[in-house]
Write a protein that holds these residues in place. Structure first.
Motif, short mmCIF file in Angstrom:
data_model
loop_
_atom_site.label_atom_id
_atom_site.label_comp_id
_atom_site.label_asym_id
_atom_site.label_seq_id
_atom_site.Cartn_x
_atom_site.Cartn_y
_atom_site.Cartn_z
N HIS A 1 0.86 -1.19 0.00
CA HIS A 1 0.00 0.00 0.00
C HIS A 1 0.90 1.24 0.00
O HIS A 1 1.89 1.31 0.72
N TYR B 1 -4.97 12.39 5.71
CA TYR B 1 -5.15 11.01 5.31
C TYR B 1 -4.38 10.08 6.24
O TYR B 1 -3.18 10.25 6.44
N PRO C 1 -4.65 5.75 6.68
CA PRO C 1 -5.41 4.63 6.11
C PRO C 1 -6.42 4.05 7.09
O PRO C 1 -7.41 3.46 6.68
N GLU D 1 -11.28 7.35 8.47
CA GLU D 1 -11.93 8.04 7.37
C GLU D 1 -13.27 8.55 7.86
O GLU D 1 -14.08 7.75 8.31
N ASN E 1 -3.48 9.27 -0.61
CA ASN E 1 -4.83 9.10 -1.17
C ASN E 1 -5.13 10.12 -2.27
O ASN E 1 -6.14 10.03 -2.93
N ARG F 1 1.45 5.51 -7.27
CA ARG F 1 0.33 5.88 -6.40
C ARG F 1 -1.01 5.54 -7.04
O ARG F 1 -2.02 5.47 -6.37
N ARG G 1 -10.90 8.73 -10.61
CA ARG G 1 -10.69 8.38 -9.20
C ARG G 1 -10.59 6.88 -9.00
O ARG G 1 -11.42 6.12 -9.49
N ASP H 1 -9.97 5.91 -5.70
CA ASP H 1 -9.98 5.79 -4.24
C ASP H 1 -11.38 5.62 -3.67
O ASP H 1 -11.55 5.71 -2.46
N SER I 1 -14.32 3.15 -2.83
CA SER I 1 -14.45 1.70 -2.70
C SER I 1 -15.81 1.23 -3.19
O SER I 1 -16.82 1.92 -3.08
N ASP J 1 -15.94 6.78 2.27
CA ASP J 1 -15.18 7.55 1.28
C ASP J 1 -15.95 8.82 0.89
O ASP J 1 -15.39 9.91 0.79
#
Lengths: 344, 848
Positions: free
Chosen positions: A150, A254, A256, A259, B199, B403, B492, B494, B496, B505
């Motif tokens: 990641h 950010y 991980p 959120e 992100n 990324r 995008r 990112d 889900s 998100d």
């Protein structure tokens, strides 16, 4: 006979006036007021007087005795007060001489900040949960929504052990999973904990970065934990830790494992937000990373993320200690130089 | 990434001051670390605190856009020329300059097409171009080799644009240019230095940042044009694509530009690349870089003819994994051995480039290139990350692909890139784009009830407002009742597809664009879990306080050490812990820090040695983990208490005639017993020490409730000598903390104060010299019974008149009865009993 009384008074008072010490006083008292003293002698002569004079004479000798006693006490008090004054004067010491060096002892500055944190968070219902330093990759990363490769793994340079499954925790966050699993009763109980501890990163050691540092992580999980609760809780912490009117601001960020994620800044307590060297002329100091617990992390802790929510935050006690005390070099913390430690 | 505001404005209108924009971007998650001003003044925004910038502000009436009409030779100097510069109103200014890049125009008559420059008039302030350190200079009129000069054609250094001072700024003609315009309106800029969290891969370009700006400010996004003029033969007849690993290379597109010219890029392109820290090369390579930064889609240009040569005909581009032992020499001149997982761009003759990372040298664009084949592809980001780790190479392309760049962007880059190349170099673009895109990923659609947004944020958000935010971010939003059905835009990666994660998100997007400051502060209404004290933490803190109160300082050490360092803590011949009992670091910071400590002693010895340089008497303690590996996947991490004492018992003082004696075993024992007493641990005893780092005759083990929990005493002389700690005894103890926590009594009874007077007696016993004092005291206590309250040893004596091999131990005894007043007679009776027991059991004699 009255002449003899007057003469005695005169002689006695004159003698008393020339006395300057206790010995003199004792001798004088024996001579005039003692059992065999002059006043007693006068009393002894009463019998030899005509009856009609006895009463008057006796009265006068009594008066003389009282007068001499009073004079004696006065003189005695005077001499004692003079002696005390002399003694006090002679007993003066040099108050500027150095004190006897007592050993004071002291608690490490990092511990002191941790205690402050722990106390504030305990008052707000967050108890300490201790987790391990040597962690599984799975707990430090994968279960925190950082699968292998990641990109966010690049944010943290990791010390791995010779077993690639095992590493030194790069943050206190793996403790979130352990706390949820240990205290959550299979995702059925709310949690409020803080997780203090040592963390490790493979970095260049400089005045600003260390290979080991402490963190304090906070975690609240419940059926109705809201982002507004996170803000309210952090604001309350800032009030207690910094000042009752500490302003706080939040920046999107950010992590991980949360959120939404936010960085928390507190108004610079050194310049009051006006801008100074320490806050890099922004008026703000970064004090924490925070956010709502990521659904994957809740799942990995045993909770159903459609029913449960949570918030988490992480803070760096060394950084806060440095800001508070104007410490320029983070290496002081594990250098253990007594000249540093003795300043706390 | 550096983002020039002038570049950003091509895609979005920005009505707010750049300082405020930077603040808004920062709050929305695009952290603007720094603003770099070029010529423009720094604005003050109410309520916004900013570092003051010390840049050069270009005076609008003195720093102007000038048109160089003609360049004449200087009559008295070969190395100088005179530039005649028009700066509005038909006026000409004559500037004497030594700029080498003007010499080609010398005595060539009027220059056409117009050549534009930065003109500084008399009185203008610029940076001194000849100074190594930043120094401002104000232009004054003076003679230069006989020609009066009062103005200047400026270099980039003089204006604070860059360090370049080799020549002056020469700009290509632009329709918008008018002589005499304020230079600030032409080259003035502010660079936003933005740091992107992982992100935000989609933002690693000007368009990517502009999208965020548009969403934050609520303005419209202007995308660049993607259409291109294709008049050549169909591309499909000139090249083929063969994707062998679609999982690693989900999309590959190619376009072809024939008969173009490789040359220097125009000023605007070179200028933009330089502003963002890129070195201009030629128009083809510059366009690939430009598109990388404009769209975030890296491109790669091949010399098409070289590919044809290699193929011996029409080339086929193959993306594949390497064959065993395959190598490639990349643009940076490195000959690279290729690992099994490195995805390659190849042709039938072999590898051409590391896909998405760096090109190969053989097929790169050269000055002679005429036909350019342009690659715009998509790569799996994990695969790229593996390549980066293996090849230790980082490029602007790999920074983006590692990324994550959405495959949808490949075609856009291809089209925009080839058209720009055509415009700059001329030539004919082949018809069509060769586009191999085997499995386009579906765009995730997330169902988000507005109630979920409100619940998670703790804020009242109107459905329409939430939907509007998502639309500003280019989501497609359909509304069904109270539920938003939001489909992510095609750039995008990112968002889900997981229902709950996708919701999180989207909620993050809504919150960060609305602004976290809009969310209220609330107190948790949720159920409070039961409050339990953490006894381990409290006990540790208690121990810290006890030790600090005794004058010890707490230290906290690195948990790292090495086996060699720990070996230094043992005398010769003592066995080392088994090799696998250490936690070993695979990538240590230094070789002397390659395992985790198994004892606190090593660190503390180091502390004492370091502090010993200026402080002879030290009292330190540490509470911290040791790491005991072996067997299990994870080591045990017990908490230990280490105590170190050395040096004089008291510090020197002017009232003491002689220095205090050094601390010894008994000082440490006293510190320890204070800890035990404060924790109300009464069930403890000592045995002769077994810890090999300690002097075997001057150390003890501590047993609490029968459990051996640590050792203390003098450091073994051999170990002490290694650390040069021989001036005074070095005293060390290390104890397990957990048993102290278990055995402490947190609720102890308090004894009533005695109401009867005590009887005091002294007694001196002569015993064998090797008789432990502890044994004597035990006999005294036992014989003394309950009325003997205190036994204090106040003298140990050997020598005349005590016979050799014997010693005298003198004790003060306190007898007391809580119920009655003891008489001397009562006490004498007990005393006699004690003497009898001592005689009988210890063969002791009463010293008379």
């Amino acid at each position: 006979m009255s002449q003899s009384i007057d003469a005695l008074r005169e002689a006695a008072l004159a003698a008393l006036g020339s006395i300057h010490d206790n010995d003199g006083l004792s001798a004088w008292r024996a001579q005039y007021l003692g059992r065999r003293g002059a006043v007693s002698g006068l009393f002894g002569t009463i019998g030899s007087l005509p009856k009609a004079e006895r009463a008057i004479f006796g009265k006068r000798v009594n008066a003389l005795q009282g007068e001499l006693r009073q004079a004696f006490e006065g003189r005695e008090a005077l001499i004692q007060s003079q002696r005390l004054a002399r003694e006090l004067e002679e007993g003066e010491i040099d108050i500027s001489l150095p004190a006897q060096p007592r050993r004071r002892g002291g608690i490490h500055p990092s511990t002191r900040t941790h205690r402050e944190f722990q106390q504030i968070w305990a008052e707000m219902g967050f108890q300490v949960f201790q987790s391990r330093d040597v962690e599984e990759d799975e707990f430090n990363f994968t279960l925190l929504n950082l699968p292998p490769h990641h990109p966010a793994r690049d944010m943290q340079d990791t010390f791995y052990t010779t077993d690639p499954r095992v590493l030194l925790r790069t943050h206190t966050s793996p403790g979130q999973i352990r706390a949820m699993r240990a205290l959550g009763a299979g995702g059925s109980k709310p949690i409020r904990v803080i997780l203090p501890g040592m963390c490790y990163r493979q970095e260049q050691v400089t005045a600003r970065s260390e290979i080991q540092f402490t963190q304090v992580e906070g975690l609240a999980v419940g059926r109705n934990i809201r982002m507004s609760d996170l803000k309210g809780t952090i604001a309350e912490f800032a009030k207690r830790m910094y000042s009752p009117d500490a302003r706080v601001r939040y920046r999107a960020s950010y992590f991980p494992f949360t959120e939404p994620s936010m960085e928390v800044d507190v108004e610079c307590f050194l310049c009051g937000g006006a801008g100074c060297r320490v806050c890099k002329y922004t008026g703000w100091l970064e004090i924490a990373g925070s956010g709502m617990v990521h659904p994957e992390v809740l799942r990995n802790g045993g909770y159903d993320p459609s029913e449960w929510s949570g918030f988490a935050f992480g803070m760096g006690p060394e950084r806060i200690t440095m800001l508070k005390h104007g410490i320029q070099d983070i290496r002081y913390f594990w250098g253990n130089d007594l000249r540093f430690l003795q300043q706390f | 990434m550096l983002v020039p505001i002038t570049w950003l404005r091509e895609y979005v209108d920005i009505e707010v001051p750049v300082e405020l924009l930077a603040e808004r971007l920062t709050l929305a998650g695009l952290e603007v670390a720094h603003l770099r001003y070029i010529g423009l003044p720094q604005a003050t925004v109410p309520g916004l605190v900013m570092p003051r910038s010390d840049h050069l502000v270009w005076e609008r009436d003195k720093l102007l856009l000038g048109r160089i009409v003609e360049v004449k030779a200087h009559p008295n100097a070969d190395r100088l020329v005179m530039a005649l510069v028009e700066y509005g109103g038909g006026e000409l200014e004559q500037c004497v300059t030594g700029a080498p890049n003007l010499f080609e125009y010398k005595d060539q008559g009027e220059i056409s097409p117009p050549l534009w420059c930065a003109l500084a008039l008399e009185g203008a302030t610029v940076w001194d171009g000849h100074s190594d350190k930043p120094r401002r200079a104000t232009l004054k009129g003076r003679e230069l080799r006989g020609i009066y000069n009062k103005s200047m054609v400026c270099s980039e250094k003089e204006l604070g644009i860059s360090d370049e001072h080799e020549g002056v700024i020469l700009m290509d003609h632009d329709e918008r240019f008018v002589a005499g315009m304020a230079l600030a309106d032409v080259l003035g800029d502010v660079l936003l230095d933005i740091e992107f969290t992982p992100n935000l891969a989609r933002c690693l370009s000007m368009v990517g940042v502009a999208r965020e700006v548009a969403a934050i400010l609520g303005t419209e996004m202007r995308y660049p044009a993607y259409d291109f003029l294709a008049e050549g033969a169909p591309i499909a007849e000139q090249v083929a694509i063969d994707i062998r690993e679609p999982a690693l290379n989900p999309r590959f597109t190619l376009t072809l530009l024939r008969d173009t010219k490789v040359r220097q890029s125009p000023f605007w392109l070179r200028h933009r690349l330089k502003l963002i820290g890129q070195r201009p090369r030629n128009n083809i390579v510059d366009v690939t870089n430009y598109i990388t930064f404009e769209l975030g889609q890296p491109l790669h240009a091949f010399d098409y003819d070289k590919l044809c040569q290699r193929a011996g005909g029409l080339p086929t581009i193959i993306t594949r994994l390497p064959q065993p032992g395959e190598q490639l020499e990349t643009l940076d001149g490195e000959a690279r051995a290729l690992g099994a997982e490195t995805i390659l761009v190849a042709d039938t003759a072999g590898a051409l480039s590391l896909g998405g990372v760096i090109g190969g040298g053989e097929t790169e664009i050269s000055a002679e290139t005429q036909n350019v084949l342009l690659e715009s592809a998509a790569w799996n980001n994990i695969s790229i990350r593996k390549t980066l780790r293996e090849q230790k190479v980082h490029t602007e392309a790999s920074a983006r692909f590692s990324r994550g760049v959405h495959p949808s962007q490949a075609i856009l880059g291809c089209q925009r890139g080839i058209e720009l190349m055509r415009q700059l170099g001329g030539g004919t673009i082949a018809s069509g784009v060769l586009d191999n895109y085997p499995a386009p990923p579906p765009a995730p659609t997330v169902a988000l009830p507005i109630a979920r947004v409100r619940q998670l944020l703790g804020m009242e958000v109107a459905l329409a407002d939430a939907a509007a935010v998502l639309r500003r971010l280019e989501f497609e939003v359909a509304i069904e009742g109270d539920v938003m059905l939001a489909t992510a835009p095609d750039f995008r990666l990112d968002i889900s597809a997981d229902a709950v994660v996708g919701q999180a998100d989207l909620i993050e997007e809504i919150a960060r664009i609305i602004g976290y400051d809009q969310i209220p502060d609330t107190i948790m209404a949720d159920e409070m879990p039961p409050q339990r004290e953490n006894t381990a933490v409290l006990t540790e803190e208690r121990i810290r306080d006890i030790l600090a109160a005794q004058g010890l300082y707490e230290v906290i050490n690195y948990r790292f050490t090495s086996r060699e360092s720990e070996a230094q803590l043992l005398p010769a011949g003592a066995p080392m812990p088994a090799a696998d009992s250490y936690v070993e670091i695979a990538n240590p910071a230094a070789s002397e820090r390659n395992v985790l400590r198994r004892t606190l002693l090593g660190n503390m010895l180091e502390n004492v040695v370091n502090n010993g340089r200026y402080q002879a008497s030290q009292q330190l303690f540490e509470i911290g983990k040791v790491y005991l590996g072996g067997g299990a996947l994870l080591p045990q991490e017990p908490q230990r208490l280490g105590i170190f004492l050395t040096g004089a018992r008291a510090q020197p003082w002017w009232q003491e005639e002689s220095p205090a004696p050094p601390m010894d075993f008994y000082d440490l024992k006293g510190v320890l017993e204070n800890v035990l007493a404060a924790l109300h641990i009464e069930d403890f005893r000592y045995e002769r020490g077994t810890q090999p780092s300690l002097h075997p005759g001057r150390s003890a083990d501590l047993l609490v409730a029968g459990e051996r929990i640590g050792s203390f005493g003098e450091i073994h002389p051999q170990v002490a000598a290694r650390f040069k700690l021989t001036a005074a005894p070095a005293l060390y103890g290390e104890f397990a903390v957990a048993p102290l926590m278990r055995q402490q009594r947190r609720l102890h009874k308090v004894a009533a104060l005695p109401t009867r007077p005590a009887v005091l007696e002294d007694i001196a016993l002569i015993v064998r010299a090797d008789m432990p004092a502890g044994a004597v005291e035990a006999v005294i206590r036992q014989a003394g019974g309950r009325l003997l309250k205190e036994v204090t040893l106040f003298d140990v004596y050997m020598g005349e008149p005590i016979p050799p091999g014997k010693k005298s131990l003198a004790y003060a005894l306190t007898f007391q009865d809580d119920a009655r007043t003891l008489t001397d007679k009562n006490a004498a009776k007990i005393r006699k009993k004690i003497i009898g027991a001592a005689r009988h059991r210890l063969n002791a004699e009463l010293r008379s």
